[in-house]
Design an enzyme around this catalytic site. Structure first.
Site, PDB file in Angstrom:
ATOM      1  CG  ASP A   1      -2.115   1.156   1.354  1.00 42.75           C
ATOM      2  OD1 ASP A   1      -1.762   1.589   0.006  1.00 42.75           O
ATOM      3  OD2 ASP A   1      -2.752   0.930   2.219  1.00 42.75           O
ATOM      4  CB  ALA A   2       3.453   3.120  -2.031  1.00 38.11           C
ATOM      5  CE  LYS A   3      -3.638   4.776   0.172  1.00 37.29           C
ATOM      6  NZ  LYS A   3      -3.127   4.044   1.348  1.00 37.29           N
ATOM      7  NE  ARG A   4       5.602   4.726  -3.332  1.00 38.47           N
ATOM      8  CZ  ARG A   4       6.334   4.837  -2.602  1.00 38.47           C
ATOM      9  NH1 ARG A   4       6.132   5.644  -1.894  1.00 38.47           N
ATOM     10  NH2 ARG A   4       7.210   3.863  -1.855  1.00 38.47           N
TER      11      ARG A   4
END
Length: 273
Positions: A91-94
């Site tokens: 869950d990095a939301k790049r």
């Protein structure tokens, strides 16, 4: 893990539980000690106690970045501890473009060993397709999220009055590799979840917000079910499971919470729709 294997795993485990692994050092049980080693021990215990009841795990990268260089090792070791029959979601939301996006994808898929990564789609095609270029991996786009600030942009529209999240769904279906897209839709907005499902009937949805945020599993299933995908839902539960106990029985308490969720999910899977 491809689509068919994910469906088979959901049916075999009678579960669509995704466990959020967002370790807060201040809430790690005292007997584990402190520092990155304590976080890793905590994560491993949670995984071991729940992996037969869950189909996915979702470490939030920010919680590991906050530990500095040691945090990257904890993240990689946490990913490695997740069994192969569970989807590993970074869950990095790049949300960057070009070569930068490719490097972010390499970090998630190659360095950390993730099967999927969350991506913010608001810079468009060239911020998403570098992730989709990894053919055996999933890209999970933010769509209709559950945070209050989602009202600032996601739920406003263009001249036709449709919300921005609908545009994300519709346009992203044209991207190269779109068959490996999933979408994030918050559990606290079941009415929007139903609308999302109508637009993307054959896509898995990652649904945070059940548990500590107050979302209802029953409402999520009613609004977002996709029969052909064994529901097509990955319901993420984090704090209410991870911190079910602050004592030495924390792993057992987490298992109890996961078992209760799995029972409810099994009932949903057995319900005729």
């Amino acid at each position: 893990m491809d689509r068919q294997l994910l469906i088979e795993t959901i049916r075999a485990k009678q579960s669509f539980l995704c466990v959020g692994l967002d370790p807060d050092p201040a809430r790690i049980p005292a007997h584990l000690g402190t520092g990155p080693e304590a976080v890793l021990a905590f994560n491993r215990a949670i995984i071991e106690a729940t992996s037969d009841l869950a189909v996915a795990y979702k470490p939030n990268v920010a919680f590991y970045e906050a530990m500095g260089a040691d945090g990257w090792n904890v993240l990689a070791e946490t990913m490695a501890a997740i069994p192969s029959d569970c989807l590993r979601i970074a869950d990095a939301k790049r949300g960057d473009i070009g070569n930068t996006a490719t490097r972010y994808a390499q970090a998630a898929f190659e360095a950390w060993g993730a099967d999927a990564v969350t991506v913010a789609p608001y810079m468009g095609r060239d911020s998403v397709e570098p992730f989709l270029a990894f053919e055996d991996k999933w890209t999970i786009l933010l769509a209709a999220t559950s945070n209050p600030g989602a009202e600032d942009f996601e739920f406003h529209g263009g001249q036709d009055g449709s919300p921005l999240w609908r545009k994300v769904l519709e346009v992203s279906q044209q991207y190269k590799g779109a068959e490996r897209l999933m979408y994030v839709v918050g559990a606290t907005r079941p009415e929007w979840l139903a609308e999302v499902r109508a637009v993307v009937p054959e896509r898995f949805l990652l649904v945070p917000g059940v548990g500590a945020q107050g979302g209802s599993l029953e409402a999520v299933c009613k609004a977002g079910w996709a029969e052909s995908l064994a529901g097509g839902l990955l319901v993420n539960v984090g704090r209410s499971l991870m911190y079910a106990s602050a004592e030495e029985d924390f792993a057992e308490a987490a298992r109890t919470e996961a078992w209760q969720l799995q029972k409810a999910m099994a009932l949903e899977l057995s319900t005729s729709r």
